[in-house]
Design a protein around this motif. Structure first.
Motif, PDB file in Angstrom:
ATOM      1  N   GLY A 354       0.800  -1.215   0.000  1.00  0.00           N
ATOM      2  CA  GLY A 354       0.000   0.000   0.000  1.00  0.00           C
ATOM      3  C   GLY A 354       0.828   1.257   0.000  1.00  0.00           C
ATOM      4  N   TRP A 355       2.055   1.182   0.477  1.00  0.00           N
ATOM      5  CA  TRP A 355       2.914   2.360   0.550  1.00  0.00           C
ATOM      6  C   TRP A 355       3.492   2.748  -0.809  1.00  0.00           C
ATOM      7  N   ARG A 356       3.418   1.844  -1.778  1.00  0.00           N
ATOM      8  CA  ARG A 356       4.130   2.060  -3.042  1.00  0.00           C
ATOM      9  C   ARG A 356       3.632   3.309  -3.776  1.00  0.00           C
ATOM     10  N   HIS A 357       2.317   3.462  -3.853  1.00  0.00           N
ATOM     11  CA  HIS A 357       1.795   4.617  -4.589  1.00  0.00           C
ATOM     12  C   HIS A 357       2.167   5.922  -3.891  1.00  0.00           C
ATOM     13  N   ALA A 358       2.022   5.943  -2.568  1.00  0.00           N
ATOM     14  CA  ALA A 358       2.361   7.155  -1.819  1.00  0.00           C
ATOM     15  C   ALA A 358       3.835   7.504  -1.959  1.00  0.00           C
ATOM     16  N   LEU A 359       4.682   6.502  -2.085  1.00  0.00           N
ATOM     17  CA  LEU A 359       6.115   6.761  -2.229  1.00  0.00           C
ATOM     18  C   LEU A 359       6.387   7.640  -3.438  1.00  0.00           C
ATOM     19  N   LEU A 360       5.853   7.285  -4.583  1.00  0.00           N
ATOM     20  CA  LEU A 360       6.080   8.070  -5.795  1.00  0.00           C
ATOM     21  C   LEU A 360       5.397   9.428  -5.703  1.00  0.00           C
ATOM     22  N   ARG A 361       4.118   9.408  -5.341  1.00  0.00           N
ATOM     23  CA  ARG A 361       3.346  10.649  -5.304  1.00  0.00           C
ATOM     24  C   ARG A 361       3.933  11.661  -4.346  1.00  0.00           C
ATOM     25  N   ASP A 362       4.341  11.190  -3.154  1.00  0.00           N
ATOM     26  CA  ASP A 362       4.780  12.127  -2.124  1.00  0.00           C
ATOM     27  C   ASP A 362       6.203  12.599  -2.348  1.00  0.00           C
ATOM     28  N   VAL A 363       7.056  11.780  -2.953  1.00  0.00           N
ATOM     29  CA  VAL A 363       8.385  12.279  -3.334  1.00  0.00           C
ATOM     30  C   VAL A 363       8.228  13.386  -4.382  1.00  0.00           C
ATOM     31  N   ALA A 364       7.353  13.168  -5.344  1.00  0.00           N
ATOM     32  CA  ALA A 364       7.125  14.209  -6.363  1.00  0.00           C
ATOM     33  C   ALA A 364       6.596  15.487  -5.725  1.00  0.00           C
ATOM     34  N   TRP A 365       5.669  15.345  -4.780  1.00  0.00           N
ATOM     35  CA  TRP A 365       5.129  16.530  -4.100  1.00  0.00           C
ATOM     36  C   TRP A 365       6.198  17.237  -3.277  1.00  0.00           C
TER      37      TRP A 365
END
Length: 368
Positions: A354-365
């Protein structure tokens, strides 16, 4: 579900045909498969083929193991598991003393785990399906780090995505190398224009509880030893725009670094952080049952730091309710201290799937 007279239609509601245990059944079988449940969630069918001990499906953090039932005298074992709405979960089959990935599921997480997702779980478009037998690509640059501050030796991999850019330090780096293909996912996100080029640094842990507690040793070693090694590796990287990404205890460590090493860490992607942590929590029968927000919240209340230079994204699983009070309080205190904060909830429990999507999205943010 019990064996029926018409075994050719036994799992018809799941879109499966053929008599369970027959070659025709196994040639078309897939697992897991979900159908709507009366309570608004899902009934999910798991299948296992074999003879011998009764298998169990073992879920990561979300549920107790579930024992499968044998269909008549065949090699077909099955379990119908009630799942809530919006869930992505890592699981494995336990057979005797051995653990196996699901051979009927193309979505793996290492050699002995698979990933299940309910039909309403949000997509993770940049993460490819990886089978249990697939070998993930590894970065070509390896740094041999013999740390005087931490002791011991470890191998740190470095990968410049699309030529490289800001440093992204991935705590628990071996998980993102060998279980989940972060290198491939970041490349896909950059190619899609959802993130600027970055340089990934995969930092493995040797003693998670010791290194990721609120202690300065790890971050002194990163600042004084690891980053100079990365700078000398020949890989293009911008250490002035460092992003630290951590999960669970790694998320705790990233938050601690932002408090005590603000000149080093001012951009953080923090998933399911262990904000229940206190120095004696692990010695307790209930580590999560201590003061809400643990040591980090106590520090924020007592010290009232100026966090106006911090940009931090918090993400927590919808299905980890005992973590929620610890995280909600800390998120509020960090925001009140002046940080730029993003808060989201993921369709998962305490689970890297579940953390995988947040990893990409939140690094970009964090870099935006």
């Amino acid at each position: 579900m019990r064996p029926a007279a018409d075994t050719g239609n036994a799992f018809a509601e799941y879109g499966l045909s053929g008599g369970p245990g027959t070659e025709a059944f196994w040639s078309a079988a897939r697992s897991p498969v979900s159908v709507p449940a009366d309570d608004g969630g899902w009934r999910t069918l798991f299948l296992w083929r074999g003879h011998g001990p009764s298998p169990r499906v073992d879920f990561e953090s979300w549920s107790d193991p579930v024992r499968l039932t044998q269909w008549a005298d065949t090699d077909c074992w099955y379990a119908e598991v009630r799942m809530p709405r919006r869930l992505r979960v890592t699981y494995r089959f336990l057979v005797g003393d051995e653990a196996y990935a699901d051979p009927l599921n193309p979505h793996g997480a290492g050699g002995d785990r698979s990933i299940a997702a309910t039909p309403d779980a949000p997509a993770q478009p940049h993460w490819p399906a990886v089978g249990a037998d697939d070998t993930l690509p590894l970065p070509g640059t390896r740094i041999r780090w013999a740390s005087e501050r931490l002791g011991g030796r470890r191998t740190v991999r470095v990968h410049a995505v699309a030529g490289g850019g800001p440093l992204v330090l991935l705590l628990d780096g071996d998980d993102w190398l060998y279980l989940h293909p972060a290198m491939t996912a970041f490349e896909s996100a950059v190619a899609a224009g959802e993130m600027e080029p970055v340089t990934l640094v995969f930092l493995p842990s040797k003693d998670r509880l010791g290194e990721f507690g609120c202690d300065p040793a790890l971050w002194e070693a990163v600042r004084d030893e690891l980053l100079p090694l990365v700078a000398g590796s020949g890989v293009h990287a911008d250490p002035e725009r460092l992003v630290v990404a951590g999960q669970s205890l790694g998320g705790l460590s990233a938050m601690y670094a932002a408090l005590d090493f603000p000149d080093l860490v001012s951009r953080v992607a923090c998933q399911s952080p262990s904000f229940w942590w206190t120095p004696d929590a692990m010695a307790s029968e209930d580590p999560l049952g201590g003061p809400v927000g643990g040591t980090v919240a106590a520090r924020l209340r007592a010290e009232r730091p100026d966090l106006s230079g911090l940009r931090i994204a918090f993400d927590l699983g919808e299905h980890e309710p005992r973590m929620l009070p610890h995280c909600e309080l800390t998120e509020t205190l960090v925001k009140e201290a002046g940080a730029t904060v993003r808060i989201s909830r993921a369709a998962a429990g305490h689970d890297r799937a579940g953390w995988r999507h947040a990893l990409l999205r939140d690094v970009a943010w964090a870099l935006s």
